[in-house]
Every structure is written in structure tokens, then in C-alpha cells.
Design an enzyme around this catalytic site. Structure first.
Site, PDB file in Angstrom:
ATOM      1  N   GLU A 282      -7.990   0.214   6.639  1.00  0.00           N
ATOM      2  CA  GLU A 282      -7.686  -1.021   7.366  1.00  0.00           C
ATOM      3  C   GLU A 282      -7.593  -0.866   8.876  1.00  0.00           C
ATOM      4  OE1 GLU A 282      -5.174  -3.812   4.940  1.00  0.00           O
ATOM      5  OE2 GLU A 282      -4.035  -1.946   4.705  1.00  0.00           O
ATOM      6  N   HIS A 283      -8.104  -1.878   9.581  1.00  0.00           N
ATOM      7  CA  HIS A 283      -7.843  -2.166  11.007  1.00  0.00           C
ATOM      8  C   HIS A 283      -8.550  -1.239  11.990  1.00  0.00           C
ATOM      9  CE1 HIS A 283      -4.879  -4.770   9.290  1.00  0.00           C
ATOM     10  NE2 HIS A 283      -4.015  -3.819   9.007  1.00  0.00           N
TER      11      HIS A 283
ATOM     12  N   ALA B 187      -2.537   1.215  12.708  1.00  0.00           N
ATOM     13  CA  ALA B 187      -1.375   0.341  12.640  1.00  0.00           C
ATOM     14  C   ALA B 187      -1.620  -0.994  13.335  1.00  0.00           C
ATOM     15  CB  ALA B 187      -0.164   1.031  13.255  1.00  0.00           C
TER      16      ALA B 187
ATOM     17  N   TRP C 274      -4.851   3.845   7.699  1.00  0.00           N
ATOM     18  CA  TRP C 274      -4.264   2.675   8.373  1.00  0.00           C
ATOM     19  C   TRP C 274      -4.198   2.896   9.876  1.00  0.00           C
ATOM     20  CZ3 TRP C 274       1.185   1.798  10.042  1.00  0.00           C
ATOM     21  CH2 TRP C 274       1.505   0.449  10.228  1.00  0.00           C
TER      22      TRP C 274
ATOM     23  N   GLN D 189       0.820  -1.208   0.000  1.00  0.00           N
ATOM     24  CA  GLN D 189       0.000   0.000   0.000  1.00  0.00           C
ATOM     25  C   GLN D 189       0.860   1.267   0.000  1.00  0.00           C
ATOM     26  OE1 GLN D 189      -0.415  -2.616   2.021  1.00  0.00           O
ATOM     27  NE2 GLN D 189      -2.563  -3.244   2.015  1.00  0.00           N
TER      28      GLN D 189
ATOM     29  N   GLU E 161      -8.450  -4.787   5.393  1.00  0.00           N
ATOM     30  CA  GLU E 161      -8.339  -5.795   6.433  1.00  0.00           C
ATOM     31  C   GLU E 161      -9.043  -5.258   7.673  1.00  0.00           C
ATOM     32  OE1 GLU E 161      -4.264  -6.672   7.156  1.00  0.00           O
ATOM     33  OE2 GLU E 161      -3.983  -7.748   5.261  1.00  0.00           O
TER      34      GLU E 161
ATOM     35  N   TRP F 291       4.764 -12.816  -0.776  1.00  0.00           N
ATOM     36  CA  TRP F 291       3.663 -12.015  -0.264  1.00  0.00           C
ATOM     37  C   TRP F 291       3.767 -10.572  -0.759  1.00  0.00           C
ATOM     38  CZ3 TRP F 291       3.768 -13.484   5.666  1.00  0.00           C
ATOM     39  CH2 TRP F 291       3.529 -14.864   5.778  1.00  0.00           C
TER      40      TRP F 291
END
Length: 621
Positions: free
Chosen positions: A491-492, A459, A457, A182, A513, A202
Site C-alpha cells: 500500500e501507498h 505510512a 506499507w 492488516q 490502497e 470499519w
């Protein structure tokens, strides 16, 4: 006199007993702004050092001195009259310094004036490489503009926060690598060959925008990729989710046999502003014009439509170590009608930067970070049109902010359809370099805003990371109408990753995610339903569309031990104007996702990939 000054410059290099020196610059500076973080030592002999200094002097004019005074020591400007081995040594030293420094405080911009270069330009953490021409062909690199660093076994899942733009590259490797995840866009590029976006292990990229790849572009093992307004010879590979919008040469839409989503035209876009340089006019910022129903690149045929803004009309901000700028000085310049160019560095802020004038350009060089320290946003705007905010990072501070970026004000209702605000390459972090707290990263109240690549994000690793240490409810909240997002990574967060209450919103590619670390369903539930949907459209919304949503679970620690799962990856109202095309779910080593959307679709359990057509569900299937 120029040669004499550069010969004296030798004294600035530091030697050890083996004739090793640390290069601070290729040119003399005329002023000092404090010591730089030392670069890895380069072994040379005294004669080579003298030659380097003399060559630098022979090509020097007032320009480099003025450039450093204007743009600071972290902006390195090269021209093709400089010694190529010396430039390469400088680039290699920076690569050695930055390649694995994931949470570095260093920031750099590598700027190349129009010309032809025999170089390998390797781009690492907190480095932006950019050509200063009007088109990619104005700055030709024979070699590479690449990202090749990795962790163990060629993994690039943490190769974030870098970028390359506005070059023509004749690769000396096949394929050239831009192996990233990203916050690492490759935009406004022309690659006369093949390019791969991972290293066979990955990877979690990524964005290709407004670019030409003459040969093959693609992935071997990467999770997902977003390509917009580009021209590619052909595409290969990709595992979970790949989306193409306005791309010539896009692969066929073979969903669900292959996880590919293709949208033929981009409905509305303004490309990212960029810095340019000419011998006659010096530095200016070019702002590309708005395009509608477009396909392919903006710069291919003749002069590109847009506006050229001389740098004299910008306030050039410098970070606090130089004792130059803070929110007060920046706001004073904005109030005087200036645009804003933010040079590389970290900017602690005691109050928000406030943008109140329509058509203001805010452009970051070298991924500058804005860090609110007193519980206020880092950046706010009025409900005005035509603003361009590009190339900046927003890091949450120790006191909880309501948001890090707020566009418009609550209750905004002005129509900006003819002159929308656009956001480009914006990255928010809550935790990672340090503990941080915010309610949301980005809140959009204004209508007609365009988002062109955002990574938001909370973290999951680094410093200041735990459920109660880096709290953040949402990545993105959209309250304005007619907002369009391209390449949204979110994410998160601890509530809905994305919460959309505005009408007629659109998202083209989504990667999310959900949080790794909810302690239990008791502490992480939405009115009794396990967890919070990643992509949530409020019940009041009548019309909304999205294409290519990828939502993944990777529960760890207490979450895994306590059997945490997510009920729905997507939740939308059951209204006729709601349409979602292609949803991807994947579950990692623990837990999983019970349903895809609104209680519909199969469960996704450990190791499973679910490809779901979308919403509303076709009852005939």
C-alpha cells in the site's frame, strides 16, 4: 530458597499511598536487564501480594530464570501450574498498556506451555500470543484469544501488528472477536465455536491460516479477508474482496453477485515455523514440511511432517537496550552455522544481516523490528534454497536503502523448486514510527520463493509522513521465476506497488490502497498516464496468474484538490499465458480509477465498487 527469593521480590514492586503496585513479572528473575516500561497499576493488598509471591515460588524451578536469561524480559512464559488470577492480571495490565499504542517501541511475546488455562488472552499492538505445543490442542484456553480494541465507533482499521497462533480455544463469548486489520494473522488455531473478524464498523483485515473454526467465521462490515488451508463450519459476510484457497467449508464462488474467489487447493506451501516446549527436551523450533496441492490444515491427522530443531542450534538475539546484539554479532553467529531466533525489541542496524546458508531459519518472537540506519538493507540472502524467514518487522531508516529485504542476488537463476525459501508474516514500514526512506521494501531475485502473508506499507499516518518525507518507490519487486504469494498486502507506494518481472508468478489475494498523497498528476504519472498501476506485470513476462486482486483509491489533501486519478489499477502484457481472475476496485471520497486493467473496464468513481471478471476479457460477455 525459591520462596525466600520470591518474597524478596516484593521489594521490586513499587507502591504508592493506596497500596498499588506495578507487576514486572510473575516469577523472580535471578538477574536484571534494566527497568521495564511500567505496567498500569493494579490495586491489591499486602496479603494478596505475599500470596502471589509465595505461589510463584512454590511452582518455580530453574526454568523461568533460565527462560528470562535466554529469551529476555519481553518474553513472558506461562504454565498451567501458575496462579490463574495472577496470569490474568498480568495479561490485563499488558492490554491496558498496549491497546492504543499504535507506534510503541514495546514488543512482547506471550508464550503458553502445554496445558489448560482459564483465561481471556487479549492481543494488542506489538503482542504475539502463541501456544508452545506441537498442535493447537496441546494448549487449551477456556475463555478467549481475542483482539477487541478499537478506535471511535468500533473502528478497527488501524488495529495492526499483532498475532495469535497455536491454541485450542473454547470461547466464552459468541462470537469471539478477532477484530483486526492488516498484519494481524490468526494462524494454527482451533476455535470450538464462532469467530468474527470485525466489530460492525470499519475494518481492513486480514488473514486466517492453517486453522479450524468449528462454527461460523466471517465479517459483518469488513472490507476484505483472506483464508488459506483452513476448515470452517461456514462463512458469512464481507464487503469488497474475500478469497479462500485450500479451505474446507469455503462459501460457493458466486462472483460477481458476491465478491468471493475460491481456489480448491493450495499449490505449494510451507507453514510458518513455530517455537515449542516439552518437559524433557525444553525449547525447540518446529519447521513444517513443504506441502503440495493441499487442502485443510497441516496438523489434523497424526504427527505433522517436518523437522524439530533444538534451540541450542539457534543464536538467540537480544535488542540493543540489553547491549547484546547488532548486525556484526548476528552475522558472526550465522556464519558459524547457527539459525536465528530474534527476541522482542528494536534492532538498529549499521549493516545488513546476511544469510548465506541454505535451510537457515530466522524466526522472530513478539514482532521484533529491524531498522537499517546507514542506507543498507536490513536483511539480505544469498541465492540458496530452503530458508525460512518469519515473524519480523522491517522499518526503513533515515538513509535511503535500496530495499529492506533482498532475497537472492541480481541475476539469480538456481532452481529451488524442491526446497523453496518461504517468507511468513513479514511487515515493512516506511514512516509511521519515524521518517524512513527506501527504494523498495522487498526485492526477490531468487526463484521459487513462497510468500505467506506480507504487509508492505508506506505510512499514510504517524510520524515522518509526507510525499517527500517518506519516499518509497515499490512495496514488492519480483525478479525471480516461479514465485508464489499468498495474502499480499501492499500500500501507498509512489510507483508500482507491486512490480513483477519474473516468469510464472502467482498471487492469491491482493489488497492495495494506492497513495493518498500524490501532489498532482504532473508529479505522479507513468509516461503521461495518470498514476502508476498498483499491480504491474512487466511487458516481457509470458506467463503470470493472479486471483482476487483488490485495489482502492482514497485521495486526500493536494491530490483531491488537484483532481488526481489513477488510469489503470492493473497492467499486464497481452500474452497468452497471462490470466487474472477477479479484480475489485473501490474509490473513496475523492478522485477515482479510470480503468480496471489495460484501459479496459469501467471507471470507478466516488463511492463506487467495481467487480471485474479479470483478464483476458471474455468478448462474449
Amino acid at each position: 530458597m525459591l520462596i525466600f527469593r520470591n518474597a524478596l521480590r516484593i521489594l521490586y514492586f513499587s507502591f504508592d499511598d493506596t497500596s498499588v503496585f506495578q507487576v514486572s513479572q510473575l516469577h523472580s528473575t535471578g538477574r536484571s536487564s534494566g527497568p521495564m516500561k511500567p505496567f498500569p497499576a493494579l490495586s491489591v493488598t499486602m496479603p494478596i501480594l505475599l500470596i502471589l509471591a509465595l505461589v510463584s515460588g512454590c511452582h518455580q524451578t530453574a526454568g523461568p530464570n533460565a527462560t528470562e536469561a535466554l529469551l529476555g524480559t519481553r518474553v513472558l512464559v506461562f504454565d498451567d501450574g501458575m496462579d490463574m488470577p495472577a496470569i490474568q492480571a498480568r495479561l490485563d495490565a499488558l492490554h491496558e498498556q498496549q491497546q492504543l499504542d499504535e507506534f510503541s517501541d514495546e514488543r512482547f511475546a506471550l508464550l503458553f506451555k502445554p496445558g489448560e488455562y482459564e483465561l481471556t488472552v487479549t492481543v494488542d499492538y506489538y503482542v504475539q500470543a502463541a501456544g508452545l505445543g506441537m498442535t493447537p490442542g496441546d494448549v487449551r484456553i477456556n475463555g478467549a484469544v481475542q483482539s477487541v480494541s478499537s478506535t471511535s465507533n468500533n473502528k478497527v482499521t488501524t488495529m495492526f501488528w499483532r498475532g495469535a497462533e497455536n491454541f485450542y480455544v473454547e470461547p466464552d463469548a459468541d462470537p469471539m472477536l478477532w477484530a483486526v486489520s492488516q498484519a494481524a494473522p490468526y494462524r494454527r488455531m482451533h476455535v470450538a465455536g464462532n469467530i468474527n473478524f470485525d466489530k460492525g464498523s470499519w475494518a481492513s483485515g486480514g488473514v486466517l491460516a492453517n486453522s479450524v473454526v468449528e462454527g461460523r467465521a466471517g465479517l459483518t462490515t469488513g472490507q476484505q479477508w483472506f483464508t488459506r488451508n483452513s476448515e470452517i463450519g461456514h462463512w458469512e459476510g464481507g464487503n469488497w474482496n474475500r478469497v479462500f484457497v485450500g479451505v474446507e467449508g469455503a462459501p460457493p464462488d458466486q462472483w460477481p453477485d458476491k465478491p468471493t474467489t475460491v481456489v480448491e487447493h493450495t499449490p505449494v506451501i510451507r507453514e510458518k515455523p513455530f517455537l515449542t516446549w516439552t518437559e524433557t527436551d525444553g525449547y525447540s523450533v518446529f519447521v513444517p514440511a513443504l506441502r503440495r496441492d493441499s487442502r485443510g490444515v497441516s496438523w489434523r491427522d497424526g504427527a505433522e511432517a517436518g523437522a524439530q530443531i533444538p534451540l541450542e542450534r539457534f543464536h538467540v538475539a537480544h535488542p540493543n537496550p540489553d547491549n547484546r546484539d547488532n548486525a556484526e554479532s548476528i552475522n558472526r553467529a550465522l556464519a558459524e552455522g547457527k539459525h536465528l531466533l530474534i527476541t522482542p525489541g528494536i534492532y538498529p542496524l549499521d549493516s545488513a544481516i546476511e544469510v548465506t546458508r541454505a535451510d537457515t531459519v530466522i524466526l522472530g518472537l513478539g514482532l521484533p523490528s529491524l531498522v537499517p540506519r546507514t542506507g543498507k538493507p536490513a536483511l539480505t540472502t544469498a541465492d540458496v534454497g530452503g530458508m525460512k524467514i518469519a515473524g519480523i518487522m522491517l522499518d526503513a531508516g533515515p538513509e535511503r536503502s535500496p530495499s529492506l529485504l533482498r532475497v537472492g542476488i541480481e541475476g539469480s537463476g538456481a532452481d529451488h523448486a524442491e526446497n523453496p525459501t518461504s517468507l511468513h508474516d513479514l511487515y515493512c514500514r516506511v514512516g509511521g514510527p519515524h521518517a524512513g526512506r527506501t527504494e523498495a521494501c522487498v526485492v526477490i531475485h531468487s526463484g521459487d520463493v513462497i510468500g505467506d502473508h506480507l504487509w508492505l506499507w508506506r505510512a499514510d499516518h504517524g510520524d515522518g509522513v509526507a510525499w517527500d518525507v517518506n519516499p518509497a518507490r515499490h512495496g514488492l519487486m519480483v525478479n525471480g521465476d516461479d514465485v508464489t504469494m499468498y495474502g499480499l498486502f501492499d500500500e501507498h507506494f509512489q510507483g508500482y506497488q507491486t512490480l513483477w518481472t519474473g516468469e510464472r508468478g502467482r498471487t492469491y489475494f491482493y489488497q492495495s490502497e494506492i497513495p493518498y498523497d500524490p501532489p498532482s498528476v504532473k508529479q505522479w504519472n507513468d509516461n503521461g498516464r495518470p498514476g502508476f498501476a498498483s499491480y504491474k506485470v512487466a511487458d516481457s513476462v509470458q506467463a503470470h496468474r493472479a486471483w482476487g486482486l483488490g485495489i482502492y483509491s482514497f485521495f486526500q489533501g493536494e491530490a483531491a484538490a488537484n483532481g488526481v486519478r489513477l488510469e489503470n489499477s492493473v497492467e499486464v502484457p497481452d500474452n497468452p499465458g497471462i490470466e487474472i481472475s477477479h479484480i475489485v476496485n473501490f474509490a473513496g471520497l475523492n478522485g477515482g480509477i479510470n480503468h480496471v486493467v489495460n484501459g479496459l473496464g469501467p471507471a470507478t468513481d466516488v463511492g463506487e465498487l467495481t467487480l471485474f471478471d479479470g483478464y483476458p476479457v471474455d468478448e462474449s460477455d
